[in-house]
Design an enzyme around this catalytic site. Structure first.
Site, PDB file in Angstrom:
ATOM      1  CG  HIS A  51      -2.045  -0.934   1.182  1.00 19.79           C
ATOM      2  ND1 HIS A  51      -3.073  -0.916   2.094  1.00 19.79           N
ATOM      3  CD2 HIS A  51      -2.351  -1.919   0.298  1.00 19.79           C
ATOM      4  CE1 HIS A  51      -3.954  -1.849   1.787  1.00 19.79           C
ATOM      5  NE2 HIS A  51      -3.544  -2.484   0.704  1.00 19.79           N
ATOM      6  CD  GLU A  53      -1.873   4.177   3.292  1.00 17.65           C
ATOM      7  OE1 GLU A  53      -1.572   3.465   2.303  1.00 17.65           O
ATOM      8  OE2 GLU A  53      -3.031   4.245   3.747  1.00 17.65           O
ATOM      9  CB  CYS A  81      -6.308  -0.562   5.535  1.00 17.33           C
ATOM     10  SG  CYS A  81      -4.608  -1.174   5.410  1.00 17.33           S
ATOM     11  CB  CYS A  84      -1.750   1.781   6.074  1.00 16.62           C
ATOM     12  SG  CYS A  84      -1.380   0.857   4.570  1.00 16.62           S
TER      13      CYS A  84
END
Lengths: 146, 146
Positions: A51, A53, A81, A84
Protein backbone atom coordinates in the site's frame (compact mmCIF):
# COMPACT_ATOMS: atom_id res chain seq x y z
CA UNK A 1 1.11 24.02 2.48
CA UNK A 2 -1.53 21.41 3.33
CA UNK A 3 -3.17 21.92 -0.07
CA UNK A 4 0.17 21.52 -1.82
CA UNK A 5 1.12 18.30 -0.02
CA UNK A 6 -2.25 16.58 -0.51
CA UNK A 7 -2.04 17.58 -4.16
CA UNK A 8 1.33 15.82 -4.36
CA UNK A 9 -0.23 12.74 -2.73
CA UNK A 10 -2.98 12.95 -5.36
CA UNK A 11 -0.33 12.96 -8.10
CA UNK A 12 0.93 9.69 -6.60
CA UNK A 13 -2.60 8.26 -6.53
CA UNK A 14 -2.93 9.03 -10.24
CA UNK A 15 0.19 6.94 -10.89
CA UNK A 16 -1.64 3.96 -9.33
CA UNK A 17 -4.52 4.65 -11.68
CA UNK A 18 -2.28 4.39 -14.74
CA UNK A 19 -1.34 0.88 -13.53
CA UNK A 20 -4.98 -0.07 -12.95
CA UNK A 21 -4.32 -0.12 -9.21
CA UNK A 22 -6.75 1.26 -6.60
CA UNK A 23 -5.71 4.95 -6.69
CA UNK A 24 -4.17 5.85 -3.33
CA UNK A 25 -1.08 8.00 -2.86
CA UNK A 26 0.98 9.21 0.08
CA UNK A 27 3.83 11.60 0.76
CA UNK A 28 5.93 12.00 3.91
CA UNK A 29 7.02 15.50 4.83
CA UNK A 30 9.81 16.63 7.14
CA UNK A 31 10.70 20.29 7.75
CA UNK A 32 8.24 21.27 5.00
CA UNK A 33 9.98 19.10 2.41
CA UNK A 34 8.73 15.85 0.85
CA UNK A 35 11.23 13.14 1.79
CA UNK A 36 9.29 10.11 0.50
CA UNK A 37 6.39 9.50 -1.87
CA UNK A 38 4.61 6.35 -2.97
CA UNK A 39 1.45 4.96 -4.51
CA UNK A 40 -0.44 1.71 -4.16
CA UNK A 41 1.36 -1.07 -6.04
CA UNK A 42 -0.33 -4.19 -4.67
CA UNK A 43 -1.18 -5.74 -8.02
CA UNK A 44 1.95 -4.58 -9.83
CA UNK A 45 4.27 -5.90 -7.13
CA UNK A 46 1.97 -8.80 -6.13
CA UNK A 47 2.76 -7.85 -2.54
CA UNK A 48 -0.08 -7.73 0.01
CA UNK A 49 1.80 -5.06 1.99
CA UNK A 50 2.49 -2.72 -0.97
CA UNK A 51 0.00 0.00 0.00
CA UNK A 52 1.08 3.61 -0.57
CA UNK A 53 1.55 4.30 3.16
CA UNK A 54 3.77 1.26 3.84
CA UNK A 55 5.91 1.95 0.76
CA UNK A 56 6.30 5.63 1.73
CA UNK A 57 7.26 4.68 5.31
CA UNK A 58 9.86 2.18 4.08
CA UNK A 59 11.32 4.82 1.76
CA UNK A 60 11.43 7.46 4.50
CA UNK A 61 13.19 4.99 6.84
CA UNK A 62 15.86 4.46 4.17
CA UNK A 63 16.23 8.21 3.56
CA UNK A 64 16.57 9.01 7.27
CA UNK A 65 18.38 5.73 8.05
CA UNK A 66 16.05 5.30 11.01
CA UNK A 67 12.87 3.41 11.78
CA UNK A 68 11.76 6.38 13.86
CA UNK A 69 9.95 8.99 11.75
CA UNK A 70 9.29 11.31 14.67
CA UNK A 71 8.79 14.86 13.39
CA UNK A 72 7.53 13.59 10.03
CA UNK A 73 4.00 14.12 8.73
CA UNK A 74 2.15 11.88 6.29
CA UNK A 75 -0.36 13.11 3.71
CA UNK A 76 -2.47 10.30 2.30
CA UNK A 77 -5.40 10.52 -0.12
CA UNK A 78 -7.49 7.82 1.62
CA UNK A 79 -8.00 6.89 5.27
CA UNK A 80 -5.44 4.16 6.09
CA UNK A 81 -6.51 0.52 6.60
CA UNK A 82 -5.52 -1.29 9.85
CA UNK A 83 -2.16 -2.42 8.40
CA UNK A 84 -1.21 1.08 7.31
CA UNK A 85 -2.55 2.73 10.45
CA UNK A 86 -0.47 0.24 12.45
CA UNK A 87 2.60 1.02 10.33
CA UNK A 88 2.06 4.75 10.97
CA UNK A 89 2.01 4.06 14.73
CA UNK A 90 5.08 1.81 14.47
CA UNK A 91 7.03 4.51 12.62
CA UNK A 92 6.08 7.21 15.15
CA UNK A 93 4.92 9.60 12.40
CA UNK A 94 3.81 12.75 14.21
CA UNK A 95 0.85 13.99 12.19
CA UNK A 96 -1.43 12.35 9.67
CA UNK A 97 -3.36 14.35 7.05
CA UNK A 98 -6.11 12.32 5.38
CA UNK A 99 -7.79 13.28 2.09
CA UNK A 100 -11.03 11.37 2.55
CA UNK A 101 -12.53 8.76 4.86
CA UNK A 102 -12.86 5.06 3.98
CA UNK A 103 -16.20 3.67 5.18
CA UNK A 104 -15.09 0.17 4.15
CA UNK A 105 -11.84 -0.50 6.09
CA UNK A 106 -10.80 2.89 7.48
CA UNK A 107 -8.77 2.42 10.67
CA UNK A 108 -8.65 6.04 11.78
CA UNK A 109 -12.15 6.08 13.19
CA UNK A 110 -14.45 5.14 10.31
CA UNK A 111 -14.57 1.39 10.99
CA UNK A 112 -12.00 0.88 13.75
CA UNK A 113 -9.60 3.28 15.43
CA UNK A 114 -5.99 2.08 15.52
CA UNK A 115 -4.39 5.54 15.27
CA UNK A 116 -6.05 7.07 18.32
CA UNK A 117 -6.67 4.26 20.75
CA UNK A 118 -5.80 4.97 24.36
CA UNK A 119 -5.22 1.25 25.01
CA UNK A 120 -2.32 1.15 22.53
CA UNK A 121 1.13 2.53 23.33
CA UNK A 122 1.16 5.22 20.64
CA UNK A 123 -1.17 7.84 19.29
CA UNK A 124 -0.93 10.00 16.16
CA UNK A 125 -2.59 13.35 15.45
CA UNK A 126 -5.20 13.13 12.67
CA UNK A 127 -6.21 16.02 10.39
CA UNK A 128 -9.11 15.41 8.01
CA UNK A 129 -8.87 17.36 4.76
CA UNK A 130 -12.24 16.37 3.21
CA UNK A 131 -10.67 16.64 -0.24
CA UNK A 132 -13.26 15.88 -2.92
CA UNK A 133 -10.75 14.98 -5.61
CA UNK A 134 -9.31 12.19 -3.41
CA UNK A 135 -12.77 10.68 -3.18
CA UNK A 136 -13.77 11.23 -6.82
CA UNK A 137 -10.65 9.42 -8.01
CA UNK A 138 -11.73 6.31 -6.08
CA UNK A 139 -15.43 6.54 -6.96
CA UNK A 140 -14.59 6.81 -10.68
CA UNK A 141 -12.14 3.90 -10.45
CA UNK A 142 -14.66 1.55 -8.87
CA UNK A 143 -17.46 2.74 -11.17
CA UNK A 144 -15.33 1.76 -14.17
CA UNK A 145 -14.69 -1.66 -12.59
CA UNK A 146 -18.37 -2.52 -12.30
CA UNK B 1 2.47 -30.56 13.18
CA UNK B 2 1.44 -27.48 15.19
CA UNK B 3 4.25 -28.12 17.68
CA UNK B 4 6.77 -28.48 14.87
CA UNK B 5 5.77 -25.25 13.11
CA UNK B 6 5.73 -23.10 16.26
CA UNK B 7 9.13 -24.57 17.10
CA UNK B 8 10.37 -23.39 13.71
CA UNK B 9 8.93 -19.93 14.42
CA UNK B 10 10.80 -20.03 17.75
CA UNK B 11 14.04 -20.79 15.90
CA UNK B 12 13.41 -17.60 13.91
CA UNK B 13 12.75 -15.64 17.11
CA UNK B 14 16.12 -16.79 18.45
CA UNK B 15 17.79 -15.32 15.38
CA UNK B 16 16.35 -11.92 16.36
CA UNK B 17 17.81 -12.43 19.81
CA UNK B 18 21.31 -12.90 18.38
CA UNK B 19 20.92 -9.46 16.75
CA UNK B 20 19.68 -7.89 19.99
CA UNK B 21 16.23 -7.49 18.41
CA UNK B 22 12.95 -8.14 20.24
CA UNK B 23 12.70 -11.92 19.72
CA UNK B 24 9.69 -12.62 17.51
CA UNK B 25 9.62 -15.17 14.69
CA UNK B 26 7.08 -16.31 12.12
CA UNK B 27 6.72 -19.01 9.50
CA UNK B 28 4.13 -19.35 6.74
CA UNK B 29 2.94 -22.84 5.89
CA UNK B 30 1.20 -24.09 2.77
CA UNK B 31 0.24 -27.75 2.20
CA UNK B 32 2.15 -28.66 5.37
CA UNK B 33 5.39 -27.11 4.10
CA UNK B 34 7.10 -23.94 5.30
CA UNK B 35 7.21 -21.56 2.32
CA UNK B 36 8.47 -18.45 4.14
CA UNK B 37 10.15 -17.68 7.44
CA UNK B 38 11.31 -14.45 9.05
CA UNK B 39 12.27 -12.78 12.30
CA UNK B 40 12.00 -9.27 13.64
CA UNK B 41 14.66 -7.04 12.05
CA UNK B 42 13.44 -3.57 12.93
CA UNK B 43 16.71 -2.32 14.41
CA UNK B 44 19.00 -4.17 11.99
CA UNK B 45 17.15 -2.91 8.92
CA UNK B 46 16.12 0.41 10.51
CA UNK B 47 12.71 -0.19 8.97
CA UNK B 48 9.57 0.44 11.06
CA UNK B 49 7.71 -2.23 9.10
CA UNK B 50 10.33 -4.99 9.47
CA UNK B 51 8.39 -7.14 11.95
CA UNK B 52 8.61 -10.93 11.50
CA UNK B 53 5.05 -11.22 10.18
CA UNK B 54 5.38 -8.50 7.52
CA UNK B 55 8.72 -9.89 6.32
CA UNK B 56 7.30 -13.43 6.15
CA UNK B 57 4.24 -12.22 4.21
CA UNK B 58 6.42 -10.32 1.73
CA UNK B 59 8.57 -13.43 1.23
CA UNK B 60 5.55 -15.70 0.75
CA UNK B 61 4.11 -13.27 -1.83
CA UNK B 62 7.37 -13.49 -3.79
CA UNK B 63 7.46 -17.31 -3.53
CA UNK B 64 3.83 -17.67 -4.70
CA UNK B 65 4.03 -14.65 -7.03
CA UNK B 66 0.72 -13.51 -5.60
CA UNK B 67 -0.46 -11.05 -2.98
CA UNK B 68 -3.17 -13.54 -2.06
CA UNK B 69 -1.98 -16.06 0.52
CA UNK B 70 -5.31 -17.88 0.71
CA UNK B 71 -4.76 -21.43 1.94
CA UNK B 72 -1.63 -20.41 3.84
CA UNK B 73 -1.29 -20.53 7.64
CA UNK B 74 0.98 -18.35 9.76
CA UNK B 75 2.66 -19.47 12.97
CA UNK B 76 3.98 -16.57 15.01
CA UNK B 77 5.59 -16.61 18.46
CA UNK B 78 3.86 -13.43 19.69
CA UNK B 79 0.39 -12.00 19.13
CA UNK B 80 0.62 -9.61 16.14
CA UNK B 81 0.47 -5.82 16.59
CA UNK B 82 -2.15 -3.80 14.60
CA UNK B 83 0.21 -3.39 11.61
CA UNK B 84 0.93 -7.12 11.39
CA UNK B 85 -2.67 -8.14 12.10
CA UNK B 86 -3.70 -5.78 9.28
CA UNK B 87 -1.07 -7.29 6.97
CA UNK B 88 -2.40 -10.78 7.79
CA UNK B 89 -5.91 -9.63 6.78
CA UNK B 90 -4.59 -7.94 3.63
CA UNK B 91 -2.79 -11.12 2.57
CA UNK B 92 -5.88 -13.31 3.15
CA UNK B 93 -3.88 -15.79 5.27
CA UNK B 94 -6.38 -18.48 6.25
CA UNK B 95 -5.32 -19.48 9.76
CA UNK B 96 -3.19 -17.83 12.39
CA UNK B 97 -1.44 -19.80 15.15
CA UNK B 98 -0.16 -17.59 17.96
CA UNK B 99 2.47 -18.66 20.52
CA UNK B 100 1.58 -16.24 23.29
CA UNK B 101 -0.57 -13.15 23.81
CA UNK B 102 0.78 -9.58 23.92
CA UNK B 103 -0.94 -7.55 26.63
CA UNK B 104 0.87 -4.42 25.40
CA UNK B 105 -0.12 -4.04 21.72
CA UNK B 106 -1.76 -7.36 20.77
CA UNK B 107 -4.26 -6.82 17.95
CA UNK B 108 -5.89 -10.26 18.01
CA UNK B 109 -8.06 -9.57 21.01
CA UNK B 110 -5.68 -8.64 23.83
CA UNK B 111 -5.77 -4.86 23.32
CA UNK B 112 -7.74 -4.43 20.10
CA UNK B 113 -9.16 -6.97 17.65
CA UNK B 114 -8.22 -6.34 14.03
CA UNK B 115 -8.17 -10.00 12.98
CA UNK B 116 -11.72 -10.87 13.98
CA UNK B 117 -13.74 -7.72 13.61
CA UNK B 118 -17.13 -8.10 11.95
CA UNK B 119 -17.03 -4.47 10.78
CA UNK B 120 -13.97 -5.14 8.61
CA UNK B 121 -14.14 -6.94 5.27
CA UNK B 122 -11.97 -9.91 6.25
CA UNK B 123 -11.63 -12.26 9.17
CA UNK B 124 -8.91 -14.80 9.98
CA UNK B 125 -9.16 -17.91 12.17
CA UNK B 126 -7.07 -17.62 15.36
CA UNK B 127 -5.57 -20.58 17.24
CA UNK B 128 -3.87 -19.82 20.55
CA UNK B 129 -1.01 -22.19 21.38
CA UNK B 130 -0.14 -20.88 24.89
CA UNK B 131 3.50 -21.80 24.28
CA UNK B 132 5.58 -20.97 27.35
CA UNK B 133 8.90 -20.82 25.52
CA UNK B 134 7.57 -18.05 23.23
CA UNK B 135 6.78 -15.99 26.31
CA UNK B 136 9.96 -16.82 28.26
CA UNK B 137 12.12 -15.69 25.35
CA UNK B 138 10.51 -12.24 25.51
CA UNK B 139 10.45 -12.00 29.31
CA UNK B 140 14.17 -12.85 29.49
CA UNK B 141 14.97 -10.36 26.71
CA UNK B 142 13.25 -7.46 28.44
CA UNK B 143 14.62 -8.49 31.87
CA UNK B 144 18.16 -8.23 30.46
CA UNK B 145 17.33 -4.78 29.01
CA UNK B 146 16.33 -3.29 32.35
Amino acid sequence: MKEYFIHEALKEAKRSLLLNEVPVGAVIVKDNKIIARAHNLRETMQDATAHAEVLAIKEACVILNSWRLTGCDMYVTLEPCPMCAGAILQSRISKLYIGIFDPSVGACGSVINVIQNDDLNHWTEINWLYNEECGNLLTDFFKDKR
